[in-house]
Scaffold this motif. Structure first.
Motif, PDB file in Angstrom:
ATOM      1  N   SER A  69       0.834  -1.201   0.000  1.00  0.00           N
ATOM      2  CA  SER A  69       0.000   0.000   0.000  1.00  0.00           C
ATOM      3  C   SER A  69       0.871   1.255   0.000  1.00  0.00           C
ATOM      4  CB  SER A  69      -0.915  -0.009   1.230  1.00  0.00           C
ATOM      5  OG  SER A  69      -1.609   1.203   1.328  1.00  0.00           O
ATOM      6  N   LEU A  70       1.872   1.263   0.863  1.00  0.00           N
ATOM      7  CA  LEU A  70       2.783   2.419   0.904  1.00  0.00           C
ATOM      8  C   LEU A  70       3.552   2.562  -0.413  1.00  0.00           C
ATOM      9  CD1 LEU A  70       4.202   2.293   4.515  1.00  0.00           C
ATOM     10  CD2 LEU A  70       2.799   4.082   3.515  1.00  0.00           C
ATOM     11  N   ASN A  71       3.895   1.453  -1.009  1.00  0.00           N
ATOM     12  CA  ASN A  71       4.609   1.510  -2.281  1.00  0.00           C
ATOM     13  C   ASN A  71       3.722   2.108  -3.372  1.00  0.00           C
ATOM     14  OD1 ASN A  71       6.933   1.139  -3.814  1.00  0.00           O
ATOM     15  ND2 ASN A  71       6.222  -0.845  -4.568  1.00  0.00           N
ATOM     16  N   ARG A  72       2.438   1.741  -3.365  1.00  0.00           N
ATOM     17  CA  ARG A  72       1.513   2.347  -4.342  1.00  0.00           C
ATOM     18  C   ARG A  72       1.389   3.846  -4.093  1.00  0.00           C
ATOM     19  NH1 ARG A  72      -1.280  -2.451  -3.377  1.00  0.00           N
ATOM     20  NH2 ARG A  72      -2.568  -1.448  -1.796  1.00  0.00           N
ATOM     21  N   ASN A  73       1.283   4.209  -2.807  1.00  0.00           N
ATOM     22  CA  ASN A  73       1.223   5.634  -2.472  1.00  0.00           C
ATOM     23  C   ASN A  73       2.490   6.356  -2.909  1.00  0.00           C
ATOM     24  OD1 ASN A  73      -1.274   5.290  -1.323  1.00  0.00           O
ATOM     25  ND2 ASN A  73      -0.509   5.178   0.770  1.00  0.00           N
ATOM     26  N   TYR A  74       3.597   5.691  -2.701  1.00  0.00           N
ATOM     27  CA  TYR A  74       4.875   6.270  -3.116  1.00  0.00           C
ATOM     28  C   TYR A  74       4.903   6.483  -4.629  1.00  0.00           C
ATOM     29  CZ  TYR A  74       9.770   6.462  -4.457  1.00  0.00           C
ATOM     30  OH  TYR A  74      10.967   6.807  -5.020  1.00  0.00           O
ATOM     31  N   GLN A  75       4.451   5.490  -5.379  1.00  0.00           N
ATOM     32  CA  GLN A  75       4.437   5.613  -6.838  1.00  0.00           C
ATOM     33  C   GLN A  75       3.533   6.768  -7.262  1.00  0.00           C
ATOM     34  OE1 GLN A  75       6.433   4.018  -8.879  1.00  0.00           O
ATOM     35  NE2 GLN A  75       7.273   2.797  -7.210  1.00  0.00           N
TER      36      GLN A  75
END
Length: 160
Positions: free
Chosen positions: A79-85
């Motif tokens: 989830s954080l990685n998607r937010n980061y992207q």
């Protein structure tokens, strides 16, 4: 204790019911001593086995908890990685917008620079969160591997 009573009873009956030679009595006493020692050894082994089984169950429970926590951390990381992207994409868009506006007025330029700086800070914060999660996941993976190694060891290795 129960075996000792049985042997005492058997020896008493044999002595009362017939004449038993002292050699036969000594031989039976030696057999009795041997069987008592063997009984103690077997009881000790059973206690060790029970202890190891309890440890194994506890390790399995801990492993299951760690696996569940690992899955939660993995989902959080994704989830954080998607937010980061998403944030990185917006950041790149802001950079492109900043380049277009750079020829604009000074106040607009200052506004976009401040916005860009804020977004940069947000991006760095997210990156730190992702790094922390990666570290945590790696630590959990190591602990899971340690527990798996413990579970894979034969019961005799654990007792030594």
């Amino acid at each position: 204790m129960r075996n000792e009573m049985k042997w005492t009873l058997i020896v008493s009956v044999l002595m009362l019911g017939s004449c038993v030679s002292i050699d036969k009595y000594n031989e039976l006493a030696q057999v009795k001593d041997y069987l008592e020692q063997e009984n103690k050894r077997l009881n000790s082994e059973m206690n060790k086995k029970s202890t190891l089984e309890a440890k194994n169950r506890q390790n399995q429970i801990e492993l299951d908890k760690l696996e569940a926590e690992k899955m939660e951390l993995k989902a959080s990381f994704e989830s954080l990685n998607r937010n980061y992207q998403d944030l990185a994409s917006r950041y790149n868009n802001l950079i492109a917008s900043n380049r277009q506006i750079s020829s604009g007025s000074a106040s607009e330029k200052q506004y976009w620079e401040e916005t860009l700086a804020k977004k940069q800070l947000e991006l760095e914060d997210r990156l730190r969160e992702i790094q922390t999660l990666r570290f945590t996941i790696n630590q959990k993976d190591k602990r899971v591997q340690e527990l798996l190694e413990l579970l894979r060891k034969p019961a005799s290795d654990s007792g030594n």
